[in-house]
Design a protein around this motif. Structure first.
Motif, PDB file in Angstrom:
ATOM      1  N   LEU A  56      28.682 -54.629  18.553  1.00  0.00           N
ATOM      2  CA  LEU A  56      30.304 -54.396  18.732  1.00  0.00           C
ATOM      3  C   LEU A  56      30.326 -53.465  20.087  1.00  0.00           C
ATOM      4  O   LEU A  56      31.205 -53.417  20.832  1.00  0.00           O
ATOM      5  CB  LEU A  56      30.791 -53.777  17.378  1.00  0.00           C
ATOM      6  N   LEU A  57      29.551 -52.390  20.116  1.00  0.00           N
ATOM      7  CA  LEU A  57      29.743 -51.473  21.108  1.00  0.00           C
ATOM      8  C   LEU A  57      29.419 -52.322  22.628  1.00  0.00           C
ATOM      9  O   LEU A  57      29.792 -51.979  23.628  1.00  0.00           O
ATOM     10  CB  LEU A  57      28.486 -50.283  20.991  1.00  0.00           C
ATOM     11  N   MET A  61      39.075 -56.344  22.786  1.00  0.00           N
ATOM     12  CA  MET A  61      37.993 -57.045  22.439  1.00  0.00           C
ATOM     13  C   MET A  61      37.068 -56.388  21.394  1.00  0.00           C
ATOM     14  O   MET A  61      36.766 -56.966  20.435  1.00  0.00           O
ATOM     15  CB  MET A  61      36.989 -57.272  23.630  1.00  0.00           C
ATOM     16  N   VAL A  62      36.898 -54.968  21.479  1.00  0.00           N
ATOM     17  CA  VAL A  62      35.962 -54.286  20.342  1.00  0.00           C
ATOM     18  C   VAL A  62      36.926 -54.172  19.126  1.00  0.00           C
ATOM     19  O   VAL A  62      36.223 -54.425  17.997  1.00  0.00           O
ATOM     20  CB  VAL A  62      35.714 -53.147  21.028  1.00  0.00           C
ATOM     21  N   ASN A 110      35.467 -55.912  15.791  1.00  0.00           N
ATOM     22  CA  ASN A 110      35.575 -55.214  14.672  1.00  0.00           C
ATOM     23  C   ASN A 110      36.104 -55.655  13.399  1.00  0.00           C
ATOM     24  O   ASN A 110      35.735 -55.778  12.324  1.00  0.00           O
ATOM     25  CB  ASN A 110      35.755 -53.774  14.901  1.00  0.00           C
ATOM     26  N   TRP A 111      37.244 -56.193  13.545  1.00  0.00           N
ATOM     27  CA  TRP A 111      38.172 -56.828  12.693  1.00  0.00           C
ATOM     28  C   TRP A 111      37.263 -58.084  11.819  1.00  0.00           C
ATOM     29  O   TRP A 111      37.276 -58.376  10.682  1.00  0.00           O
ATOM     30  CB  TRP A 111      39.761 -57.118  13.073  1.00  0.00           C
ATOM     31  N   LEU A 112      36.784 -58.996  12.807  1.00  0.00           N
ATOM     32  CA  LEU A 112      36.289 -60.093  12.462  1.00  0.00           C
ATOM     33  C   LEU A 112      34.959 -59.826  11.739  1.00  0.00           C
ATOM     34  O   LEU A 112      34.544 -60.438  10.603  1.00  0.00           O
ATOM     35  CB  LEU A 112      35.810 -60.933  13.755  1.00  0.00           C
ATOM     36  N   SER A 113      34.324 -58.614  12.222  1.00  0.00           N
ATOM     37  CA  SER A 113      33.063 -58.387  11.577  1.00  0.00           C
ATOM     38  C   SER A 113      33.369 -58.004  10.143  1.00  0.00           C
ATOM     39  O   SER A 113      32.690 -58.135   9.234  1.00  0.00           O
ATOM     40  CB  SER A 113      32.279 -57.176  12.253  1.00  0.00           C
ATOM     41  N   GLN A 165      30.455 -57.822   7.122  1.00  0.00           N
ATOM     42  CA  GLN A 165      29.488 -56.847   7.566  1.00  0.00           C
ATOM     43  C   GLN A 165      30.113 -55.769   8.060  1.00  0.00           C
ATOM     44  O   GLN A 165      31.092 -55.238   8.003  1.00  0.00           O
ATOM     45  CB  GLN A 165      29.086 -57.927   8.814  1.00  0.00           C
ATOM     46  N   GLU A 166      28.991 -55.081   8.693  1.00  0.00           N
ATOM     47  CA  GLU A 166      29.081 -53.743   9.060  1.00  0.00           C
ATOM     48  C   GLU A 166      30.240 -53.482  10.232  1.00  0.00           C
ATOM     49  O   GLU A 166      30.471 -54.481  10.782  1.00  0.00           O
ATOM     50  CB  GLU A 166      28.144 -53.018   9.724  1.00  0.00           C
TER      51      GLU A 166
END
Length: 310
Positions: A233-234, A293-294, A298-301, A306-307
């Motif tokens: 993600l980062l 994008m992040v 993050n929302w999809l994760s 997931q984390e």
């Protein structure tokens, strides 16, 4: 009662500052650097909406609305530099992101501690080498005249290749040198995560008759998966940051068509030609895209269970 708690809290903070003052003093240079070069410039992002004049300053320069952004989007090179930026970052993530994970898994499986630490030290040392030195080494090694790589190819009957000046190969050179330089340093994070894997899981897997490969697949990797997702993600959040230092020190005009990215274009047009408002608009555009994008990833994760970062 409330004043007593506040006094106790103040004394507690003062006690911590006095007790650990050496550590805070060590932290101070890095903190000052981050404030001056990362947070303070955020306050001056408004010059992206101004026709910035250096002698008039950021507050005296006239407002120009979205003219700088319009100029950025209408420039004939905009599509090319965006394509190059995304392509370079895509290949670095696709190829370069798994390499530190695999390296950490392999180092973790080494039984000899001395050999393990020696390998770890050797592979992360390139991180501390300047890109100027690495670009010089790459130019010498890949020289079409007397470079070691081309001499080896000549021995195999292959003609010399101008890696640093051929658009077909130059992007691969950027990806390969970036992986070589950073894989050891990035692996440190995964080695730290591996150190936290409970040993009883390995013991249970051994009792069940699992091989080393099966332990890595069913025990090790699932345990470090949250760390992998956070790092991914980062990495996606900085997808438009294609390492200006690397590209700037290694590219030349013959490979602009595949290597000219947003940062190098802004440097040439915005900084050298003193179009500071234009360069600020390009930087702000990068930040907005990266933020979108992040947040999306993050929302999809989080939706996938997931984390996530937040």
């Amino acid at each position: 009662m409330k004043k007593g708690k506040e006094l106790k809290t103040r004394r507690g903070i003062g006690y911590v500052l006095r007790k650990y003052h050496n550590y805070y003093l060590m932290l101070l240079p890095g903190l000052i650097f981050v404030i001056l070069f990362l947070y303070l410039p955020i306050l001056y992002n408004f010059i992206a909406f101004k026709d910035y004049k250096i002698f008039m300053g950021p507050f005296g320069s006239p407002w120009c609305g979205l003219d700088n952004f319009e100029k950025l989007f209408r420039t004939p090179d905009f599509i090319r530099i965006m394509r190059n930026t995304f392509a370079l970052c895509f290949w670095k993530i696709l190829i370069g992101f798994p390499v530190p994970i695999l390296l950490a898994l392999l180092i973790n499986e080494v039984g000899n501690r001395i050999f393990q630490r020696t390998v770890q030290t050797v592979v992360y040392l390139p991180h501390f080498i300047s890109w100027v030195i690495i670009s010089t080494l790459a130019s010498n090694l890949l020289s079409p005249a007397d470079g070691a790589v081309n001499l080896f190819l000549n021995k195999l009957g292959v003609e010399s290749i101008f890696f640093m000046g051929d658009s077909e190969y130059f992007r691969g050179v950027l990806v390969a040198t970036d992986i070589w330089k950073e894989m050891g340093w990035s692996a440190i994070i995964y080695l730290a995560a591996l150190a936290g894997v409970p040993t009883d899981l390995y013991e249970a897997a051994t009792v069940d008759g699992a091989s080393k490969l099966q332990k890595m697949r069913y025990v090790t990797f699932p345990c470090i998966l949250p760390t992998v997702i956070i790092m991914l993600l980062l990495r996606i959040g900085g997808i438009l940051n294609s390492n200006f230092e690397q590209v700037f020190t290694m590219y030349n005009s013959s490979v602009y068509d595949v290597a000219d990215i947003i940062d190098t274009y802004v440097y040439r047009v915005g900084i050298i030609q003193t179009q500071y408002g234009f360069s600020a608009a390009a930087g702000l555009f990068k930040s907005i895209i990266s933020f979108i994008m992040v947040v999306t990833c993050n929302w999809l994760s989080s939706k996938a269970g997931q984390e996530s970062l937040f």
